[in-house]
Design a protein around this motif. Structure first.
Motif, PDB file in Angstrom:
ATOM      1  N   GLN A 143      50.848  31.368  39.308  1.00  0.00           N
ATOM      2  CA  GLN A 143      52.252  31.116  38.949  1.00  0.00           C
ATOM      3  C   GLN A 143      52.359  30.562  37.536  1.00  0.00           C
ATOM      4  N   CYS A 144      53.560  30.643  36.958  1.00  0.00           N
ATOM      5  CA  CYS A 144      53.843  29.981  35.680  1.00  0.00           C
ATOM      6  C   CYS A 144      55.285  29.499  35.687  1.00  0.00           C
ATOM      7  N   VAL A 145      55.557  28.537  34.762  1.00  0.00           N
ATOM      8  CA  VAL A 145      56.910  27.978  34.642  1.00  0.00           C
ATOM      9  C   VAL A 145      57.345  28.156  33.186  1.00  0.00           C
ATOM     10  N   ARG A 146      58.512  28.731  32.981  1.00  0.00           N
ATOM     11  CA  ARG A 146      59.063  28.833  31.621  1.00  0.00           C
ATOM     12  C   ARG A 146      59.313  27.401  31.147  1.00  0.00           C
ATOM     13  N   ILE A 147      58.876  27.073  29.900  1.00  0.00           N
ATOM     14  CA  ILE A 147      58.976  25.671  29.464  1.00  0.00           C
ATOM     15  C   ILE A 147      59.453  25.588  28.014  1.00  0.00           C
ATOM     16  N   MET A 148      60.307  24.598  27.746  1.00  0.00           N
ATOM     17  CA  MET A 148      60.849  24.384  26.399  1.00  0.00           C
ATOM     18  C   MET A 148      60.126  23.209  25.736  1.00  0.00           C
ATOM     19  N   THR A 149      60.119  23.211  24.422  1.00  0.00           N
ATOM     20  CA  THR A 149      59.467  22.134  23.663  1.00  0.00           C
ATOM     21  C   THR A 149      60.005  20.774  24.117  1.00  0.00           C
ATOM     22  N   GLY A 150      59.110  19.849  24.391  1.00  0.00           N
ATOM     23  CA  GLY A 150      59.506  18.499  24.792  1.00  0.00           C
ATOM     24  C   GLY A 150      59.659  18.335  26.292  1.00  0.00           C
ATOM     25  N   ALA A 151      59.635  19.438  27.055  1.00  0.00           N
ATOM     26  CA  ALA A 151      59.776  19.328  28.515  1.00  0.00           C
ATOM     27  C   ALA A 151      58.478  18.823  29.138  1.00  0.00           C
ATOM     28  N   LEU A 152      58.622  18.088  30.243  1.00  0.00           N
ATOM     29  CA  LEU A 152      57.445  17.588  30.971  1.00  0.00           C
ATOM     30  C   LEU A 152      56.596  18.753  31.465  1.00  0.00           C
ATOM     31  N   ILE A 153      55.281  18.580  31.419  1.00  0.00           N
ATOM     32  CA  ILE A 153      54.385  19.608  31.958  1.00  0.00           C
ATOM     33  C   ILE A 153      54.465  19.524  33.491  1.00  0.00           C
ATOM     34  N   PRO A 154      54.782  20.610  34.169  1.00  0.00           N
ATOM     35  CA  PRO A 154      54.903  20.561  35.636  1.00  0.00           C
ATOM     36  C   PRO A 154      53.553  20.251  36.296  1.00  0.00           C
ATOM     37  N   ASP A 155      53.610  19.663  37.479  1.00  0.00           N
ATOM     38  CA  ASP A 155      52.379  19.420  38.254  1.00  0.00           C
ATOM     39  C   ASP A 155      51.634  20.733  38.414  1.00  0.00           C
ATOM     40  N   GLY A 156      50.347  20.684  38.297  1.00  0.00           N
ATOM     41  CA  GLY A 156      49.531  21.879  38.505  1.00  0.00           C
ATOM     42  C   GLY A 156      49.238  22.654  37.236  1.00  0.00           C
ATOM     43  N   LEU A 165      51.114  26.874  32.702  1.00  0.00           N
ATOM     44  CA  LEU A 165      50.300  27.503  33.749  1.00  0.00           C
ATOM     45  C   LEU A 165      48.985  26.737  33.900  1.00  0.00           C
ATOM     46  N   ALA A 166      48.224  27.079  34.931  1.00  0.00           N
ATOM     47  CA  ALA A 166      46.875  26.528  35.082  1.00  0.00           C
ATOM     48  C   ALA A 166      45.909  27.575  34.520  1.00  0.00           C
ATOM     49  N   VAL A 167      45.004  27.176  33.599  1.00  0.00           N
ATOM     50  CA  VAL A 167      44.108  28.185  33.010  1.00  0.00           C
ATOM     51  C   VAL A 167      43.211  28.815  34.085  1.00  0.00           C
ATOM     52  N   SER A 168      43.059  28.135  35.236  1.00  0.00           N
ATOM     53  CA  SER A 168      42.250  28.727  36.320  1.00  0.00           C
ATOM     54  C   SER A 168      42.922  29.976  36.912  1.00  0.00           C
ATOM     55  N   ASP A 180      42.794  34.457  26.683  1.00  0.00           N
ATOM     56  CA  ASP A 180      42.398  33.764  25.462  1.00  0.00           C
ATOM     57  C   ASP A 180      43.077  32.392  25.328  1.00  0.00           C
ATOM     58  N   HIS A 181      43.041  31.588  26.369  1.00  0.00           N
ATOM     59  CA  HIS A 181      43.736  30.293  26.351  1.00  0.00           C
ATOM     60  C   HIS A 181      42.854  29.219  26.966  1.00  0.00           C
ATOM     61  N   ARG A 182      43.049  27.990  26.463  1.00  0.00           N
ATOM     62  CA  ARG A 182      42.175  26.909  26.948  1.00  0.00           C
ATOM     63  C   ARG A 182      43.030  25.763  27.505  1.00  0.00           C
ATOM     64  N   GLU A 183      42.363  24.935  28.287  1.00  0.00           N
ATOM     65  CA  GLU A 183      43.027  23.791  28.887  1.00  0.00           C
ATOM     66  C   GLU A 183      43.582  22.862  27.787  1.00  0.00           C
ATOM     67  N   GLY A 184      44.776  22.352  27.957  1.00  0.00           N
ATOM     68  CA  GLY A 184      45.355  21.409  26.987  1.00  0.00           C
ATOM     69  C   GLY A 184      46.113  22.086  25.861  1.00  0.00           C
ATOM     70  N   GLU A 185      46.058  23.420  25.831  1.00  0.00           N
ATOM     71  CA  GLU A 185      46.700  24.154  24.741  1.00  0.00           C
ATOM     72  C   GLU A 185      48.202  23.852  24.700  1.00  0.00           C
ATOM     73  N   PHE A 243      60.928  20.452  35.702  1.00  0.00           N
ATOM     74  CA  PHE A 243      60.780  21.368  36.825  1.00  0.00           C
ATOM     75  C   PHE A 243      60.195  20.543  37.960  1.00  0.00           C
ATOM     76  N   GLU A 244      60.842  20.546  39.129  1.00  0.00           N
ATOM     77  CA  GLU A 244      60.471  19.605  40.192  1.00  0.00           C
ATOM     78  C   GLU A 244      59.270  20.059  41.019  1.00  0.00           C
ATOM     79  N   GLY A 245      59.013  21.358  41.041  1.00  0.00           N
ATOM     80  CA  GLY A 245      57.968  21.862  41.943  1.00  0.00           C
ATOM     81  C   GLY A 245      56.572  21.780  41.348  1.00  0.00           C
ATOM     82  N   THR A 246      55.644  22.461  41.966  1.00  0.00           N
ATOM     83  CA  THR A 246      54.251  22.517  41.502  1.00  0.00           C
ATOM     84  C   THR A 246      53.957  23.934  41.037  1.00  0.00           C
TER      85      THR A 246
END
Ligand code: AMP
Ligand code: MG
Length: 424
Positions: free
Chosen positions: A110-123, A77-80, A146-151, A102-105
């Motif tokens: 919004q958020c994207v379900r993500i597995m270990t090793g998967a590319l971080i989606p745009d945005g 997700l975007a922390v913003s 309670d989350h920061r950028e880069g986490e 994940f091909e979209g932004t």
């Protein structure tokens, strides 16, 4: 004529003060000055490069990892999108798998379900662990602030940046190095060729395993311990067998070996004695220096050269062979192979036994190191310490290294030990 009733001892191997002894460090420095590294290289598949010496520094052609990716299973997700001190509900818009991006932004809210090793989606700029988020029945994901950028994001180039030197020239390749090379897609590497090491035993008393033992003879054990020690190193080995104590036989074997080997090792025949034939044979066809080194066991040692081949003559006693191999031959092979000379590491251990020693020589007694109930190292002696008693080596797992000045050790004293490590 009056005769003294006492025989004045001549210089010999048993009297450490009979002449100037060379220190171990001096002997090593002289070996380093004499030995020239091999030049030739070969290009090999990386699996065959284990233990070999790298020829040219390897620079990374890529960032590793090549793209930012998730360090955890969770939600990108975007922390913003988060609101300070509150829980927000985000729309889950898809899934990113390792290897299937994940091909979209990932937009605001919004958020994207993500597995270990998967590319971080745009945005997206953070991954919230799945344990710290709550999926609702209607396809939303609840997340606190309670989350920061880069986490939980592994940055591109975090391990290796493009252009970084990953393996130095002259480095000996370890299993991890093979993995690093593979991670960069490098399948072949240029390494120095293996040094060729030839060895033989000398002695009229020696018989080979397989022959029935004749009276007054002994089996040649040195060629077997040497074969064992050399087999652990990245060298090609030539076993030249047993050579009799005759100048012609010595000369013949040395001449034959000189054309084939970078290093020739012999055992026996280098101490002061009538039956020592190495010296005249070497002096005829090459150069030689005979040393008496201030170590025990292993005082006599010969360094020579025949054409481009280095000759190292080790003592005959089986324990002395293994001590001098570990202290002088291994460093010589390091230089030959094109890597830096390194000394065996010393560790501290508490002595369990009293150890006898006279001042004046650096001693390599044989020990059995173990850890006590607190995890501290302790060392017992491994039986009788004569330089012919090879079981003192086979029962041991380390040398107990006693400095020149030491006049013995009492139980409880701290001593230096050197674990046996028959590798480079
Ligand atoms: P040297 O230096 O030739 O006088 O040998 C010293 C001692 O080591 C003698 O007792 C030899 O019999 C013994 N020795 C020499 N070479 C070997 C060998 N290859 N295997 C076992 N013992 C040896
Ligand atoms: Mg001999």
């Amino acid at each position: 004529m009056t005769m003294s009733s006492k025989i004045e001892p001549a210089a010999s191997c048993v009297d450490p003060f009979s002449e100037n002894l060379m220190s171990l460090d001096d002997a090593l420095a002289r070996i380093a000055a004499r030995v020239r590294p091999v030049h030739a290289c070969e290009r090999l598949p990386i699996r065959e490069c284990l233990g070999r010496v790298n020829n040219e520094a390897v620079k990374s052609p890529y960032d590793v990892p090549p793209h930012a990716n998730a360090a955890m299973d969770g939600f990108a997700l975007a922390v913003s999108s988060l609101t300070d001190g509150e829980i927000v509900e985000l729309d889950e818009i898809g899934t990113a798998y390792a290897g299937v991006p994940f091909e979209g932004t990932c937009g605001p809210g919004q958020c994207v379900r993500i597995m270990t090793g998967a590319l971080i989606p745009d945005g997206a700029d953070a991954v919230v662990m799945q344990e710290q988020a709550e999926a609702t029945a209607d396809g939303k994901v609840r997340v606190d602030s309670d989350h920061r950028e880069g986490e939980n994001i592994r940055r591109a180039g975090e391990d290796i940046a493009k252009g970084d030197i990953v393996i130095d020239a002259g480095a000996r390749l370890s299993p991890a190095d093979l993995g690093v090379l593979a991670s960069l897609g490098i399948g072949q590497l240029q390494v120095k060729r293996k040094p060729v090491v030839a060895f033989f035993s000398t002695g009229d008393e020696l018989m080979s395993v397989g022959e029935p033992l004749e009276p007054g003879k002994i089996y040649d054990s040195n060629r077997y311990s040497l074969h064992g020690m050399l087999s652990r190193l990245a060298v090609d080995i030539i076993d030249l067998g047993v050579v009799r104590d005759k100048p012609e036989s010595m000369r013949a074997v040395l001449e034959a070996a000189a054309g084939r080997a970078d290093l020739i090792i012999s055992t026996g025949g280098v101490s002061v004695g009538d039956a020592d034939y190495i010296k005249p044979a070497l002096e005829d066809i090459g150069t030689t220096e005979f040393w008496k080194i201030a170590i025990k066991p292993g005082r006599p040692l010969t360094l020579g050269q025949i054409d481009a081949s280095i000759f190292i003559g080790l003592p005959g006693n089986p324990v002395a062979v293994m001590v001098t191999f570990s202290q002088f031959v291994v460093p010589a092979i390091q230089v030959l192979a094109g890597t830096a000379m390194s000394r065996p590491k010393l560790f501290k251990a508490r002595a369990l036994d009293a150890l006898r020693k006279k001042a004046g020589r650096y001693e390599f007694q044989r020990g059995i190191a173990s850890q006590d109930d607190n995890g501290d190292w302790q060392v017992a002696k491994s039986g009788k310490q004569g330089s012919g008693i090879l079981t003192s080596m086979s029962r041991a797992n380390c040398f107990i290294v006693l400095p020149d000045a030491s006049e013995g050790v009492e139980p409880g004293d701290l001593v230096n030990i050197q674990f046996f490590d028959w590798s480079l």
